[in-house]
Write an enzyme that holds these catalytic residues in place. Sequence first.
Site, PDB file in Angstrom:
ATOM      1  CD1 TRP A 101      -2.127  -2.270   1.671  1.00 56.13           C
ATOM      2  CD2 TRP A 101      -2.996  -1.212  -0.107  1.00 56.13           C
ATOM      3  NE1 TRP A 101      -3.132  -3.056   1.154  1.00 56.13           N
ATOM      4  CE2 TRP A 101      -3.672  -2.431   0.077  1.00 56.13           C
ATOM      5  CE3 TRP A 101      -3.348  -0.383  -1.167  1.00 56.13           C
ATOM      6  CZ2 TRP A 101      -4.708  -2.839  -0.783  1.00 56.13           C
ATOM      7  CZ3 TRP A 101      -4.369  -0.783  -2.012  1.00 56.13           C
ATOM      8  CH2 TRP A 101      -5.032  -1.989  -1.816  1.00 56.13           C
ATOM      9  CG  ASP A 170      -3.347   4.154   3.851  1.00 54.88           C
ATOM     10  OD1 ASP A 170      -4.397   3.992   4.505  1.00 54.88           O
ATOM     11  OD2 ASP A 170      -3.039   3.443   2.879  1.00 54.88           O
ATOM     12  CE  LYS A 194      -8.336  -2.362   4.874  1.00 55.80           C
ATOM     13  NZ  LYS A 194      -8.573  -3.499   3.984  1.00 55.80           N
TER      14      LYS A 194
END
Length: 359
Positions: A101, A170, A194
């Site tokens: 990511w 992030d 999530k």
Amino acid sequence: MRVHNFCAGPCTLPLSVLEEVRSELLDYRGSGMSVIEMSHRSPEYDEVHEETLALFRENFLVPADRSILFLQGGATLQFAVVPMNLLREGEPAGYVRSGTWGRGALKDAAACGDAYAAWNGEPFSFTRMPSDGELEIRSDTRYLHVTSNETIEGIRMATFPDVDVPLVGDMSSDYLSRPIPWERFDLVYGGAQKNLGPAGLAVVVVRTSLLEAMNPDLPSYLRLEAHAGKNSLLNTPPMFAVYVTGKVLRWMRDQGGVAAMEERAARRSGSVYDAIEQSDGFYRSPVEPAHRSHMNVVFRAPSDELDAAFLKGAEQERLVNLKGHRSVGGIRASIYNAMTDEGVDALVGFMAAFRDANG
Ligand SMILES: Cc1ncc(COP(=O)(O)O)c(C=O)c1O
């Protein structure tokens, strides 16, 4: 009958929240309709929206000088929106290329402005995060972007860099599972799917004083200032996701908020790591202990065949979605905030039984 769902996202949500949603679905509090059928300008939705914003602030201990934005497009859209809004000519952004990511964030930022890798974890196969001393931050750097938890490789920043430039984070896969040093961050973002709720909602938290100086020459949806100015009602928001997230945040508050989530995460991931460490080498984690994620526990059995047998056997015990990401293979147990203790205990029990049968 429900399963123990270890999916990396979207993932399991608290059963009490799902039951509440079901009970309200046909007739939301006497309105005669569901939340997903009403106007986003209605008083009923307005209350949901405001309450969810307030609960996010309360649970995550967000300081008063930050704006919280509810957006769409996931964390992925923010890979571009953040540099588009924060960067100016002559001000590069440094990125910690810590895993899949972090690499993706850097790639998109480089498509929008001047972005460089301040550290690259690829030579270490993305098995650890950098120390502050390893970061190479260029002069005039506007911000350092970090991925607090790399969902695929199962590594996390145990502490955040203490550097001379503001941080951007992030936090998609460990949002609201740990308090953060707000004073170091200009902006954090993450998808809801999530720790917070259903897919479709991304939450950005930005230092309010920065909004006015952001690039005004972008299309309106891409301007964070435009969303802040309209209290995240610039256009139709992802109402169902906001509504369910509000309920998850209320559940989280009742559990003790972010401090309780942090303790739970350490304890529960710890019990899986203990099962790995105490398996006499049967299970292996590729991640250096100090960098192991408290959300995504990545490990392997002694062979690809045993990995596959593990996944099959686990599924028969109603332990599902334990397959590692297709890019890395192996086994991954994602233990987000809403995972039950029973689920984790069942996994640890299955790990012991599988090892006894195959070790
Ligand atoms: C750390 C991290 N960043 C970004 C993303 C991409 O998020 P989205 O699918 O919300 O765009 C994910 C998705 O799993 C993630 O785990």
